[in-house]
Design a protein around this motif. Structure first.
Motif, PDB file in Angstrom:
ATOM      1  N   ALA A 192       0.838  -1.204   0.000  1.00  0.00           N
ATOM      2  CA  ALA A 192       0.000   0.000   0.000  1.00  0.00           C
ATOM      3  C   ALA A 192       0.873   1.255   0.000  1.00  0.00           C
ATOM      4  O   ALA A 192       0.628   2.212  -0.748  1.00  0.00           O
ATOM      5  CB  ALA A 192      -0.921  -0.006   1.211  1.00  0.00           C
ATOM      6  N   GLU A 193       1.953   1.221   0.835  1.00  0.00           N
ATOM      7  CA  GLU A 193       2.844   2.390   0.889  1.00  0.00           C
ATOM      8  C   GLU A 193       3.529   2.611  -0.454  1.00  0.00           C
ATOM      9  O   GLU A 193       3.630   3.727  -0.953  1.00  0.00           O
ATOM     10  CB  GLU A 193       3.936   2.182   1.958  1.00  0.00           C
ATOM     11  N   ARG A 194       3.985   1.476  -1.020  1.00  0.00           N
ATOM     12  CA  ARG A 194       4.720   1.544  -2.304  1.00  0.00           C
ATOM     13  C   ARG A 194       3.783   2.043  -3.412  1.00  0.00           C
ATOM     14  O   ARG A 194       4.154   2.895  -4.208  1.00  0.00           O
ATOM     15  CB  ARG A 194       5.219   0.130  -2.626  1.00  0.00           C
ATOM     16  N   THR A 195       2.545   1.505  -3.383  1.00  0.00           N
ATOM     17  CA  THR A 195       1.579   1.939  -4.400  1.00  0.00           C
ATOM     18  C   THR A 195       1.332   3.437  -4.274  1.00  0.00           C
ATOM     19  O   THR A 195       1.259   4.152  -5.271  1.00  0.00           O
ATOM     20  CB  THR A 195       0.232   1.194  -4.218  1.00  0.00           C
ATOM     21  N   LYS A 196       1.259   3.874  -2.997  1.00  0.00           N
ATOM     22  CA  LYS A 196       0.989   5.301  -2.776  1.00  0.00           C
ATOM     23  C   LYS A 196       2.141   6.133  -3.343  1.00  0.00           C
ATOM     24  O   LYS A 196       1.925   7.096  -4.077  1.00  0.00           O
ATOM     25  CB  LYS A 196       0.835   5.552  -1.272  1.00  0.00           C
ATOM     26  N   SER A 197       3.395   5.696  -2.999  1.00  0.00           N
ATOM     27  CA  SER A 197       4.513   6.515  -3.477  1.00  0.00           C
ATOM     28  C   SER A 197       4.662   6.421  -4.990  1.00  0.00           C
ATOM     29  O   SER A 197       5.031   7.384  -5.645  1.00  0.00           O
ATOM     30  CB  SER A 197       5.817   6.179  -2.749  1.00  0.00           C
ATOM     31  N   LEU A 198       4.309   5.225  -5.550  1.00  0.00           N
ATOM     32  CA  LEU A 198       4.342   5.104  -7.013  1.00  0.00           C
ATOM     33  C   LEU A 198       3.332   6.043  -7.660  1.00  0.00           C
ATOM     34  O   LEU A 198       3.623   6.712  -8.640  1.00  0.00           O
ATOM     35  CB  LEU A 198       4.007   3.665  -7.428  1.00  0.00           C
ATOM     36  N   ARG A 199       2.114   6.059  -7.015  1.00  0.00           N
ATOM     37  CA  ARG A 199       1.068   6.915  -7.561  1.00  0.00           C
ATOM     38  C   ARG A 199       1.513   8.377  -7.519  1.00  0.00           C
ATOM     39  O   ARG A 199       1.339   9.140  -8.458  1.00  0.00           O
ATOM     40  CB  ARG A 199      -0.243   6.723  -6.786  1.00  0.00           C
ATOM     41  N   GLU A 200       2.176   8.713  -6.352  1.00  0.00           N
ATOM     42  CA  GLU A 200       2.630  10.098  -6.216  1.00  0.00           C
ATOM     43  C   GLU A 200       3.664  10.437  -7.287  1.00  0.00           C
ATOM     44  O   GLU A 200       3.585  11.467  -7.939  1.00  0.00           O
ATOM     45  CB  GLU A 200       3.239  10.323  -4.827  1.00  0.00           C
TER      46      GLU A 200
END
Ligand code: ADP
Length: 516
Positions: free
Chosen positions: A157-165
């Protein structure tokens, strides 16, 4: 058969006794805990437990016979599985639960309990049999697995968030740049384009993405030059840089585009994707052209009256009265110097516009190269007592080229060496034959040029920032020199170090111009 209050069985018939003992031994040999409860006695008490149950729970048979099984949960009563067991008992049905139980010493263990009713011939539930297995290890493993899964999910979830960012960040850059961007696959299908592309080429995203580039808008992108350029990118992975393409588009008219194409690299490996960046330079080129035209017209227009003025000043010198005052003579001399300077500047400007329009023509003739160097140096040395120019020459005989142009190059390099080395005296001119090239180097020990500026000083009108105030000039000389040397098939370059000095060198190929 009857059961004593210690859970012992007594028998009247011998063969039944033997069968029963065999059965109990078999149950005791089992590695799973087994208990039997009597459903017809109040509170469904335990009437039998095997050895494995004793080992599992730490209770002896004596301690549990007559008790309801609930003691196994100690105070941990709030478990939904208890209700499942209660309901099964009430309904006289079987059930399977995984329930938290406690050994006699208080240690928790997970019990996988299979409970089945035993019915008599009339169908009445007389007993329940409970088979128990300690599944604590499995539960522990499951718990650890769950924890790991939770952690993994959190990380994802964290990685997806930073990827999305970073994706949003990147796409905001892609959408803000003032260049049109297209991503193609290996077959030249358009995978994506940015807003700038849509705006400039007046197309919609729907009619663009997923389409073949060369079929876009009735084949308006089917540009031969672009096609062959793209064909180079994929197989070699070499980017194509600053490739000029001119094309007449049906809706938006003629466009001059500067195209850069790269094969997209991802984690070190090349994917079959091509990123094309298109800069529309139609307007910029138009402005440049107008500026060049203006320069050309202005320098031509200035040259004519200046030639007349120059003639008049020459006449003034010639017809100077013998009794003219020193002041008057000095004014005429200074006027001559400044008119000559102005004349040189205008000639430089004219050179630039001639070079730009390709009008400069070479008048090649065989001439004595060493003599040309010697005469040029002598001329400059005579006018420059502040510096000492040494010539070291390895005899080069004749060269076939435009002598006046080569003189212009040598003079330019020498006057720069003098101008940009005001505090040092020595200047060295070195000529030699390298393979079948003439090489000429002009070395000064002056201010030097930093690496970044070295790349740009041959551009038109480029001057190093800090010279502007101290030294006159327009940043044209080296551009003209470079063009002249290129026109002769040679090259011009600089080696320099700040505060140590510079060496400008050029080569001229002999086979192009070697005299017979
Ligand atoms: P100009 O001398 O009129 O400025 P040039 O095209 O001859 O134009 O030179 C371009 C720039 O290169 C100069 O402005 C100067 O900054 C730098 N340059 C040229 N020659 C030298 C040199 N010998 N030493 C240091 N800088 C130089």
């Amino acid at each position: 058969m009857s059961i004593s209050n210690t859970g012992e069985f007594s028998f009247s018939n011998n063969s039944i006794r033997q069968d029963f003992e065999l059965l109990t031994k078999a149950l005791d040999a089992s590695i799973t805990g087994i208990i039997i409860t009597d459903n017809q006695l109040p509170d469904n008490p335990i009437i039998y437990s095997n050895a494995a149950f004793e080992r599992l729970t730490g209770y002896t048979r004596k301690e549990i016979i007559g008790h309801n099984c609930r003691f196994l949960q100690k105070d941990d009563r709030n478990q939904p599985e208890r209700k499942i067991i209660r309901d099964a008992v009430e309904q006289g049905e079987s059930c399977v639960v995984e329930i938290r139980n406690y050994k006699k010493n208080g240690t928790l263990f997970w019990n996988e309990l299979y409970m089945s009713p035993i019915k008599d011939e009339a169908g009445t539930v007389t007993h329940f049999i409970g088979v128990q297995n300690d599944i604590s290890r499995r539960k522990q493993a499951e718990r650890e697995l769950k924890q790991q899964q939770d952690q993994m999910e959190k990380k994802i979830a964290e990685r997806t968030k930073s990827l999305r960012e970073s994706e949003e960040y990147l796409s905001s850059i892609v959408e803000t740049v003032r260049e049109s961007l297209i991503v193609l696959d290996a077959q030249s299908n358009i995978l994506s384009v940015n807003e700038h592309f849509l705006r400039i080429f007046k197309v919609s995203r729907e009619e663009t993405e997923g389409k073949l580039l060369f079929e876009l808008g009735n084949g308006q992108w089917s540009i031969g030059k672009l096609r062959s350029m793209l064909e180079q990118v994929l197989p070699t992975s070499n980017p194509v840089l600053d490739f000029e393409v001119e094309h007449d588009f049906p809706h938006i008219g003629k466009k001059l585009m500067l195209v850069n194409a790269y094969r997209v690299e991802f984690e070190g490996s090349h994917k079959d994707r091509i990123l094309i960046a298109i800069e529309d330079i139609t307007e910029r080129r138009d402005i440049e052209k107008r500026k060049d035209d203006f320069l050309s017209i202005a320098s031509h227009e200035l040259k004519t009256p200046l030639t007349t003025v120059k003639g008049f000043v020459q006449m003034m010198s010639k017809f100077m009265p013998a009794d003219a005052s020193d002041k008057f003579k000095s004014i005429v001399d200074k006027t001559t110097i400044h008119i000559n300077r102005l004349n040189d500047l205008i000639s430089e400007l004219l050179d630039v516009s001639r070079l730009q329009s390709g009008l400069i023509s070479l008048h090649k003739e065989a001439f004595d190269f060493d003599k040309m160097i010697k005469d040029t140096v002598e001329g400059i040395q005579a006018a420059t007592p502040s510096h000492h120019i040494t010539v070291k020459s390895r005899a080069i005989t004749t060269y076939n080229g435009d002598e006046s142009h080569i003189i212009q190059v040598v003079s330019n390099l020498l006057s720069n060496a003098i101008k940009y080395a005001p505090d040092s005296k020595e200047i060295l001119v070195y000529t030699s034959l390298v393979s079948n090239y003439i090489k000429v180097s002009v070395t000064d020990y002056g201010m030097g040029i930093n690496t970044d500026d070295q790349k740009r000083i041959f551009d038109r009108f480029y001057r190093v920032g800090n010279v502007q105030q101290r030294f006159p000039g327009m940043g044209i000389g080296l551009y003209v020199c470079d063009q002249i040397i290129k026109n002769h098939g040679g090259s011009l370059w600089v080696d320099s170090e700040i505060a140590k000095g510079s060496t400008f060198s050029f080569t001229l190929p002999l086979e192009e111009g070697k005299a017979e």
